[in-house]
Design a protein around this motif. Structure first.
Motif, short mmCIF file in Angstrom:
data_model
loop_
_atom_site.label_atom_id
_atom_site.label_comp_id
_atom_site.label_asym_id
_atom_site.label_seq_id
_atom_site.Cartn_x
_atom_site.Cartn_y
_atom_site.Cartn_z
N ARG A 154 18.66 -17.26 -9.41
CA ARG A 154 17.88 -16.95 -8.20
C ARG A 154 18.65 -15.88 -7.43
O ARG A 154 19.41 -16.18 -6.50
CB ARG A 154 17.69 -18.21 -7.36
CG ARG A 154 16.71 -18.04 -6.21
CD ARG A 154 16.36 -19.41 -5.62
NE ARG A 154 15.44 -19.27 -4.49
CZ ARG A 154 15.83 -19.33 -3.21
NH1 ARG A 154 17.11 -19.56 -2.91
NH2 ARG A 154 14.95 -19.20 -2.24
N PRO A 155 18.47 -14.60 -7.78
CA PRO A 155 19.27 -13.53 -7.17
C PRO A 155 18.95 -13.34 -5.70
O PRO A 155 17.86 -13.66 -5.22
CB PRO A 155 18.87 -12.30 -7.99
CG PRO A 155 17.53 -12.62 -8.54
CD PRO A 155 17.52 -14.09 -8.78
N SER A 156 19.93 -12.80 -4.96
CA SER A 156 19.75 -12.56 -3.52
C SER A 156 18.63 -11.57 -3.26
O SER A 156 17.93 -11.66 -2.26
CB SER A 156 21.06 -12.05 -2.92
OG SER A 156 22.10 -12.98 -3.13
N HIS A 180 11.98 -8.10 -3.06
CA HIS A 180 12.08 -9.51 -2.71
C HIS A 180 13.46 -9.83 -2.16
O HIS A 180 14.47 -9.37 -2.71
CB HIS A 180 11.84 -10.42 -3.94
CG HIS A 180 10.53 -10.21 -4.60
ND1 HIS A 180 9.50 -11.14 -4.52
CD2 HIS A 180 10.06 -9.20 -5.37
CE1 HIS A 180 8.47 -10.71 -5.22
NE2 HIS A 180 8.78 -9.52 -5.75
N ILE A 181 13.51 -10.60 -1.10
CA ILE A 181 14.74 -11.26 -0.68
C ILE A 181 14.63 -12.69 -1.18
O ILE A 181 13.76 -13.45 -0.73
CB ILE A 181 14.92 -11.20 0.84
CG1 ILE A 181 15.09 -9.74 1.29
CG2 ILE A 181 16.11 -12.03 1.28
CD1 ILE A 181 15.26 -9.57 2.78
N TYR A 182 15.50 -13.01 -2.12
CA TYR A 182 15.34 -14.21 -2.93
C TYR A 182 13.95 -14.16 -3.57
O TYR A 182 13.67 -13.25 -4.32
CB TYR A 182 15.59 -15.47 -2.10
CG TYR A 182 17.05 -15.61 -1.73
CD1 TYR A 182 17.99 -16.04 -2.67
CD2 TYR A 182 17.50 -15.29 -0.46
CE1 TYR A 182 19.33 -16.15 -2.34
CE2 TYR A 182 18.84 -15.40 -0.12
CZ TYR A 182 19.76 -15.83 -1.08
OH TYR A 182 21.08 -15.93 -0.76
N ASP A 183 13.06 -15.07 -3.26
CA ASP A 183 11.75 -15.04 -3.92
C ASP A 183 10.64 -14.56 -2.98
O ASP A 183 9.46 -14.62 -3.34
CB ASP A 183 11.39 -16.44 -4.44
CG ASP A 183 12.35 -16.90 -5.53
OD1 ASP A 183 12.77 -16.05 -6.33
OD2 ASP A 183 12.69 -18.10 -5.56
N VAL A 184 11.00 -14.09 -1.79
CA VAL A 184 10.00 -13.71 -0.80
C VAL A 184 9.81 -12.19 -0.82
O VAL A 184 10.75 -11.43 -0.55
CB VAL A 184 10.42 -14.16 0.61
CG1 VAL A 184 9.36 -13.76 1.64
CG2 VAL A 184 10.66 -15.67 0.63
N PRO A 185 8.59 -11.70 -1.13
CA PRO A 185 8.35 -10.25 -1.08
C PRO A 185 8.31 -9.75 0.36
O PRO A 185 7.64 -10.33 1.21
CB PRO A 185 7.00 -10.08 -1.77
CG PRO A 185 6.32 -11.41 -1.60
CD PRO A 185 7.40 -12.44 -1.57
N VAL A 186 9.04 -8.65 0.65
CA VAL A 186 9.11 -8.14 2.03
C VAL A 186 8.72 -6.66 2.12
O VAL A 186 8.52 -6.15 3.22
CB VAL A 186 10.53 -8.32 2.60
CG1 VAL A 186 10.87 -9.79 2.73
CG2 VAL A 186 11.57 -7.59 1.75
N LEU A 187 8.59 -5.97 0.98
CA LEU A 187 8.30 -4.53 1.03
C LEU A 187 7.56 -4.12 -0.24
O LEU A 187 7.88 -4.58 -1.33
CB LEU A 187 9.60 -3.73 1.16
CG LEU A 187 9.49 -2.20 1.18
CD1 LEU A 187 8.78 -1.74 2.46
CD2 LEU A 187 10.87 -1.56 1.08
N TYR A 188 6.56 -3.22 -0.06
CA TYR A 188 5.80 -2.72 -1.21
C TYR A 188 6.04 -1.23 -1.36
O TYR A 188 6.06 -0.47 -0.38
CB TYR A 188 4.30 -2.97 -1.03
CG TYR A 188 3.46 -2.27 -2.07
CD1 TYR A 188 3.33 -2.78 -3.36
CD2 TYR A 188 2.81 -1.07 -1.77
CE1 TYR A 188 2.58 -2.14 -4.32
CE2 TYR A 188 2.05 -0.41 -2.72
CZ TYR A 188 1.94 -0.95 -4.00
OH TYR A 188 1.19 -0.29 -4.95
N LEU A 189 6.23 -0.77 -2.61
CA LEU A 189 6.37 0.64 -2.93
C LEU A 189 5.44 0.95 -4.11
O LEU A 189 5.45 0.21 -5.11
CB LEU A 189 7.81 0.99 -3.31
CG LEU A 189 8.88 0.79 -2.22
CD1 LEU A 189 10.27 0.97 -2.82
CD2 LEU A 189 8.67 1.78 -1.08
N PRO A 190 4.67 2.03 -4.04
CA PRO A 190 3.79 2.35 -5.17
C PRO A 190 4.57 2.77 -6.41
O PRO A 190 4.14 2.50 -7.54
CB PRO A 190 2.93 3.49 -4.64
CG PRO A 190 3.71 4.06 -3.50
CD PRO A 190 4.47 2.95 -2.91
#
Length: 699
Positions: A154-156, A180-190
């Protein structure tokens, strides 16, 4: 005749090489024998009709440096196709591929892995995907994959992508990417590219964000471009809500051997009536053809406000001038020729350059020196040296003077009895001035005599580390004489244009304690624990060297301040330095500078500095580094004015250092400004540590 054909063959090959060059059409293919294949397993069955091996139990298929391991494997020796199942691992020096099942052609390095992972050891790069295609020896394509430089299940942090193309030694290109920070997506890049190598790579650095009383909200974006092995460029785009938009470029180069340098251009577009600001800087050092050593440290800013707006350290944000120096020198044995252009640009409080009629800054454009270092006359105790200089001194408003100085010197060294050192010298300084069609010259002789010795004694300590301790005592007495010479006809543009009368005797006494240390392995090292020097001067004649009509001094006033220099090194990781001047005729300390510190070699350290100038300034500074709270690292700096009882500056730097990323927080508090900045770095991507406006970097 037996030697003719081999010689003929070599001649034909050489002729072909000359005619063809190195083009691919002329290349002679040399077929190399295929690498041998080794297949090992607990159970191994060969189907001779199909030419297929069936292997089970701890299967290893080896070819060269690559190894394919699995619980079960099917291998066709004619086609080179291999199918592996269960605990599959493909290992080579560049990468480790693992998964549930794998198909691979060992000749073409093409295949696929189900529910697989790729680990690249050198950049510590991890890739995972439901389906991994191996397109060649160094190329992979992953569907619905993730990648990170963090270890663990479970990477940081990680990036996930719908499609990911990885080239070992190149880039990982991804489409439809989430951070993702841990398993939470926080940013999208095309789309994005991530370097998969340890060498320098072009790309964007992680941004920097900050808040400042002067600059407002700050955002720094940086792009780093590798130009070739010896050159790179960094492009800056900075936003300051109260000042404007900053654009800049920094170019760095290494020209081979010892030639390197950097140049920077930065421009800020003004907002809300603020004028634009421009800064230029160039630093260089290295040897040019002809063994000419060149150094350059040139700087230009459009106004003094640039330093106050963007300076980050003491001595930078309160600067009132920009200085540029370009110097070149050449050595010939004991002779040295050097020249420099030095230009000072004074800036006034109104953020503008001083008007021409008010600028009294002395410039030296140019200044040349030619010196012959001390040379011995044969085997005699006599020596000769020569110092000479030529300079064009001018002010925008004021004198413009050419000055030439020439000082030959004869000296002698004697060592009677093998313990007494006697040194004597005589010199003559001739100066020639030319200005406004006039010319004047004046010569001033000088002489000196030095008596000294060196006494030492070695004490046997026989400790675990220190075996011997040497005490060295070096006393000396120096007499200096310069007669009073009328120099009223000479121009006085700077202090050295007047040479005052001198008739002084000075003494010095040096104490040193040096330890001989031996490690358990027998390695010998020397460590100086203490250096103490006392020095003072007695004026035999007058008190004021700048005034020939000065009255005689009282006996007590003829003594200069007693200077004490103390350097203590109790251990390799601790120190104390003191430099003081005590007025023995009354008045107490004239100056007192002290600095001490200690560190443990593991990131923890403390340094204190005290500065005192009588009737001028007194302040204390401290620097603290803490690594006890790992993974949190702390650096704290403070400067405090004792004479005005006010804090000059507080700086706090925090770093949270994880295995694959770091978080940085900086806070700076000055008398007229507070600033806080935030940045982070991912392993494999550098961070933006400062905006492009900073000019105080050194080579």
């Amino acid at each position: 005749m037996k030697d003719f054909f081999p010689v003929m063959k070599v001649a034909v090959l050489l002729l072909a090489s000359i005619l063809c060059g190195s083009g691919p059409a002329c290349a002679v293919e040399e077929k190399q024998a295929p690498l041998p294949i080794a297949l090992e397993a607990d159970e191994l069955v060969f189907d001779q009709k199909e030419g297929v091996y069936q292997a089970q139990g701890d299967v290893h298929l080896r070819r060269g440096e690559a190894t394919l391991a699995a619980d079960r494997m099917q291998f066709n020796e004619e086609t080179g196709d291999a199918q592996a199942f269960g605990n599959v691992r493909l290992l080579d020096p560049e990468a480790v591929v693992s998964g549930e099942a794998l198909t691979l052609n060992i000749d073409s390095d093409v295949g696929s892995v189900r529910n697989g992972r790729i680990f690249l050891p050198k950049p510590n790069f991890h890739v995972a995907g439901s389906e991994i295609e191996k397109l060649g020896k160094y190329q992979y394509r992953i569907a619905d994959g993730t990648f990170t430089t963090c270890d663990g299940e479970r990477p940081s942090w990680k990036f996930s992508a719908r499609q990911l193309d990885v080239t070992v030694g190149g880039y990982a290109w991804a489409r439809h990417v989430f951070f993702h920070i841990y398993d939470v997506p926080v940013l999208y890049l095309p789309v994005m590219g991530y370097p998969v190598k340890v060498e320098r790579e072009s790309g964007f650095l992680t941004p920097r964000f900050g808040l400042s009383d002067k600059r407002g909200t700050e955002l720094s974006l940086v792009y780093y471009q590798v130009l070739d092995r010896h050159m790179d460029a960094t492009f800056f785009l900075d936003y300051y809500s109260r000042l404007g938009v900053g654009k800049g470029v920094e170019y760095r180069y290494f020209l081979g051997h010892d030639n390197d340098g950097q140049a920077k251009l930065y421009h800020v577009s003004g907002l809300d009536g603020n004028s634009d600001q421009v800064a230029l800087a160039w630093q260089h050092m290295g040897t040019l053809p002809g063994q000419i050593w060149l150094t350059a440290d040139a700087q230009y800013v459009s106004s003094r406000r640039y330093f106050s707006d963007f300076g980050e350290v003491a001595g930078e944000y309160n600067r009132a001038r920009a200085e540029s120096v370009i110097a070149a020198s050449r050595h010939w044995g004991n002779a040295n020729l050097a020249g420099q252009f030095r230009y000072l640009r004074q800036l006034n409080e109104d953020d503008e350059e001083l008007p021409v009629d008010d600028d009294l800054t002395l410039q030296r454009l140019p200044e040349v020196r030619f010196d012959i270092l001390r040379r011995r006359f044969g085997y005699t105790p006599f020596y000769f040296r020569l110092d000479s200089s030529a300079a064009y001194l001018w002010k925008k408003q004021g004198e413009k003077v050419g000055r030439i100085g020439l000082r030959p010197e004869i000296s002698a060294q004697f060592n009677p009895g093998g313990w007494l050192e006697i040194g004597a010298s005589m010199g003559y300084l001739e100066r020639v001035y030319a200005w406004d069609g006039e010319q004047e010259h004046k010569g001033v002789p000088d002489a000196s005599l030095r008596l000294g010795t060196r006494l030492s004694r070695v004490y046997a300590v026989d400790g675990e580390v220190v075996r011997k301790l040497q005490h060295v005592l070096q006393p000396e007495i120096i007499y200096e004489y310069v007669p009073g010479v009328d120099q009223e006809d000479l121009p006085r543009l700077e202090f050295e244009d007047f040479i005052g009368r001198r008739n002084t005797v000075s003494y010095g006494l040096v104490n040193r304690l040096i330890a001989r240390q031996e490690s358990e392995q027998g390695q010998v090292d020397y460590h100086e624990y203490l250096y103490l020097r006392l020095a003072q001067e007695y004026d035999i004649s007058r008190s004021d060297h700048s005034d020939l009509l000065a009255p005689q001094r009282d006996e007590a006033e003829r003594w200069s301040a007693l200077r004490t220099e103390l350097v203590v090194r109790p251990t390799r990781h601790s120190y104390l330095d003191i430099d003081s001047r005590l007025a023995t005729s009354g008045g107490g300390l004239a100056t007192f500078h002290a600095e001490g510190g200690l560190e443990d070699g593991r990131g923890n350290g403390l340094a204190l500095r005290y500065r005192y100038w009588r009737d001028e300034q007194e302040y204390l500074s401290a620097n603290l580094d803490l690594a006890w709270l790992k993974p949190v690292y702390i650096n704290y700096e403070q400067r405090y004015s004792l004479d005005s009882s006010v804090t000059l500056e507080n700086v706090l730097n925090l770093e949270y250092r994880a295995q694959c990323w770091s978080l940085f927080l900086s806070w700076r508090d000055r008398r007229d400004e507070q600033e806080i900045s935030f940045s982070f770095a991912l392993t494999g991507i550098g961070k933006t540590s400062h905006p492009g406006s900073r000019l105080d970097e050194t080579l």
